[in-house]
Design an enzyme around this catalytic site. Structure first.
Site, PDB file in Angstrom:
ATOM      1  N   CYS A 110      -4.436  -1.032  -2.385  1.00  0.00           N
ATOM      2  CA  CYS A 110      -4.186   0.548  -2.294  1.00  0.00           C
ATOM      3  C   CYS A 110      -5.162   0.622  -3.312  1.00  0.00           C
ATOM      4  CB  CYS A 110      -2.860   1.024  -2.669  1.00  0.00           C
ATOM      5  SG  CYS A 110      -2.908   2.684  -3.215  1.00  0.00           S
ATOM      6  N   ASN A 111      -6.568   1.279  -3.440  1.00  0.00           N
ATOM      7  CA  ASN A 111      -7.242   1.513  -4.373  1.00  0.00           C
ATOM      8  C   ASN A 111      -6.875   2.574  -5.723  1.00  0.00           C
ATOM      9  OD1 ASN A 111     -10.375   0.924  -3.749  1.00  0.00           O
ATOM     10  ND2 ASN A 111      -9.144   1.341  -1.796  1.00  0.00           N
ATOM     11  N   THR A 112      -5.937   3.331  -5.183  1.00  0.00           N
ATOM     12  CA  THR A 112      -5.449   4.092  -6.401  1.00  0.00           C
ATOM     13  C   THR A 112      -4.432   3.341  -7.122  1.00  0.00           C
ATOM     14  OG1 THR A 112      -5.114   6.097  -4.719  1.00  0.00           O
ATOM     15  CG2 THR A 112      -4.044   6.195  -6.973  1.00  0.00           C
ATOM     16  N   CYS A 157     -11.574   3.046   0.031  1.00  0.00           N
ATOM     17  CA  CYS A 157     -10.133   3.558   0.513  1.00  0.00           C
ATOM     18  C   CYS A 157      -9.995   2.733   1.442  1.00  0.00           C
ATOM     19  CB  CYS A 157     -10.122   4.991   0.794  1.00  0.00           C
ATOM     20  SG  CYS A 157      -8.404   5.514   1.527  1.00  0.00           S
ATOM     21  N   THR A 158      -8.800   1.977   1.663  1.00  0.00           N
ATOM     22  CA  THR A 158      -8.331   1.090   2.589  1.00  0.00           C
ATOM     23  C   THR A 158      -8.246   1.678   3.780  1.00  0.00           C
ATOM     24  OG1 THR A 158      -5.981   1.279   1.948  1.00  0.00           O
ATOM     25  CG2 THR A 158      -7.171  -0.615   0.985  1.00  0.00           C
ATOM     26  N   HIS A 159      -8.285   2.606   4.079  1.00  0.00           N
ATOM     27  CA  HIS A 159      -8.547   3.624   5.560  1.00  0.00           C
ATOM     28  C   HIS A 159      -9.964   3.489   5.934  1.00  0.00           C
ATOM     29  CE1 HIS A 159      -4.423   5.185   4.645  1.00  0.00           C
ATOM     30  NE2 HIS A 159      -4.559   5.658   5.769  1.00  0.00           N
ATOM     31  N   GLY A 205      -2.896   9.314  -3.900  1.00  0.00           N
ATOM     32  CA  GLY A 205      -4.080   9.694  -4.425  1.00  0.00           C
ATOM     33  C   GLY A 205      -4.114  11.041  -5.072  1.00  0.00           C
ATOM     34  N   GLU A 236      -5.298   8.253  10.404  1.00  0.00           N
ATOM     35  CA  GLU A 236      -4.173   8.033  10.911  1.00  0.00           C
ATOM     36  C   GLU A 236      -4.040   8.748  12.113  1.00  0.00           C
ATOM     37  OE1 GLU A 236      -1.136   8.825   8.019  1.00  0.00           O
ATOM     38  OE2 GLU A 236      -2.246   7.291   6.393  1.00  0.00           O
ATOM     39  N   ASP A 273       0.855  -1.071   0.083  1.00  0.00           N
ATOM     40  CA  ASP A 273       0.029  -0.022  -0.004  1.00  0.00           C
ATOM     41  C   ASP A 273       0.806   1.305   0.057  1.00  0.00           C
ATOM     42  OD1 ASP A 273      -2.557   1.331   0.181  1.00  0.00           O
ATOM     43  OD2 ASP A 273      -1.903   1.792   2.397  1.00  0.00           O
ATOM     44  N   SER A 274       0.392   2.265  -0.192  1.00  0.00           N
ATOM     45  CA  SER A 274       0.962   3.731  -0.254  1.00  0.00           C
ATOM     46  C   SER A 274       1.544   3.893   1.151  1.00  0.00           C
ATOM     47  CB  SER A 274       0.263   4.847  -0.873  1.00  0.00           C
ATOM     48  OG  SER A 274      -1.033   4.835  -0.114  1.00  0.00           O
TER      49      SER A 274
END
Length: 277
Positions: A79-81, A190-192, A49, A158, A16-17
Site C-alpha cells: 500500500c503506497n500510503t 498506487c497498487t490499483h 489515502g 474496483e 493493503d488497505s
C-alpha cells in the site's frame, strides 16, 4: 523437519488497505511460485489515502501483529500510503524483514529515466506526502519529479472499468499536465493503477516508460529472501494451502475482485476483527 526448514517454508505476509495490494500479490505469485502468501485487506477501513499518518500507522501496526500470528517470514506493505506513512515505525517494532512499494518503484524510475523528468500518479495522500519526490531527489538532485493525484482511478478499478470510455476520458484529464511537463518515466504510484496500465500507456504515448511498483516490489522481495536465506526452495506439496486471504469486511466483494485479477481462483476470504490486534 528442522526449525530452519520450517522457517524457509513460512508464508510471506502481504497487506493493503483493501484490494489494490492484490496486484502485488499477483506479481509475487508469478515471480516466486514456491512461496506461500497470507494476504490481509483492510476492507472495513479503506481507503487509507484520506487518513492521517497517525491513523494509518495505528492500523498498519494492528495488521502486522495479526500477520505475526500467522508466522510469516517477511512482510510486504503493499500500500503506497502505508509505505509512505508507517513503514519506518513498523520496522522499529518488528524483527520481521519488511519491504514497501515506494522505494522499489522509485529505484526503477531512477534507473529508467533518460531526461531526468519523472512523473508520479497516486492517491491524494501519496502525492501530498511527497514520499516519491523526496526519495528520488535524495538519490539524484538533478531529477525533477511531477506528482499528480488521480483519486477517481481507484473506484474505476474496483468497478472493473479498466478499459472503458469513461476511464479514458478521466485519465486524459488527469494526465494532460504530465504530458505537457515532458516526463519520460511515469510511476504508477498506487497498487490499483497497474490495472489501468494499457489506458495510461495509450494516453502518455510511447515516449513515456511506465514503472509498475508491484512488479519491482516482487523483484526486490525475491532478492531480500535470497540475501537472508529465507527463500522456499521447493514448491509446497499437493494439499498445502498456498494462498490464504483475510479481510476486515465484505469478503464476498473482495473475493469477486480477487478472482478477476489473480492467476489462481480463491475459494474464500475470512473476515477477522483486526481492531483486536
Amino acid at each position: 523437519m528442522n526449525g530452519q526448514e520450517e522457517w524457509h517454508n513460512s508464508p510471506i505476509g502481504v497487506f493493503d488497505s483493501g484490494v489494490g495490494g492484490l496486484t502485488v500479490a499477483r506479481e509475487i505469485m508469478r515471480q516466486l511460485p514456491n512461496e506461500r502468501i497470507v494476504y490481509f485487506g483492510d476492507t472495513a477501513r479503506v481507503p487509507y489515502g484520506n487518513k492521517s499518518k497517525e491513523t494509518v500507522t495505528r492500523y498498519s501496526g494492528q495488521i502486522v501483529r495479526f500477520l505475526e500470528t500467522q508466522q510469516v517470514k517477511a512482510i510486504v506493505v503493499a500500500c503506497n500510503t502505508a509505505s509512505a506513512y508507517a513503514l519506518e515505525d513498523l520496522e522499529k517494532e518488528s524483527d520481521i524483514p519488511m519491504i514497501g512499494v515506494v522505494k522499489p518503484g522509485a529505484r526503477a524510475a531512477l534507473a529508467t529515466t533518460a531526461n531526468k523528468k519523472i512523473g508520479v500518479v497516486g492517491t491524494e495522500a501519496t502525492i501530498s506526502s511527497g514520499i516519491y519526490s523526496r526519495y528520488i531527489e535524495e538519490h539524484d538532485a538533478d531529477v525533477s519529479v511531477v506528482g499528480k493525484a488521480c483519486p477517481l482511478f481507484v473506484p474505476l478499478v474496483e468497478e472493473g472499468l479498466w478499459e472503458d470510455p469513461v476511464t479514458d476520458e478521466i485519465a486524459r484529464r488527469y494526465l494532460t499536465e504530465l504530458i505537457d511537463s515532458g516526463i519520460d518515466t511515469l510511476i504508477l504510484g498506487c497498487t490499483h493503477y497497474p490495472m489501468l496500465r494499457s489506458t495510461v500507456g495509450k494516453i502518455m504515448g510511447e515516449g513515456v516508460t511506465l514503472v509498475n511498483p508491484a512488479y519491482e516490489t516482487a523483484r526486490e522481495l525475491k532478492a531480500l529472501l535470497s540475501e537472508r536465506g529465507l527463500e522456499s526452495e521447493h514448491r509446497p506439496g499437493l494439499g498445502t494451502e498456498l494462498y490464504r486471504f483475510f479481510v476486515s469486511d465484505a469478503a464476498d466483494k473482495f473475493q469477486r475482485f480477487a478472482n478477476s485479477i489473480l492467476p489462481y481462483g480463491i475459494l474464500s476470504a475470512k473476515v477477522i476483527r483486526i481492531d483486536e490486534y
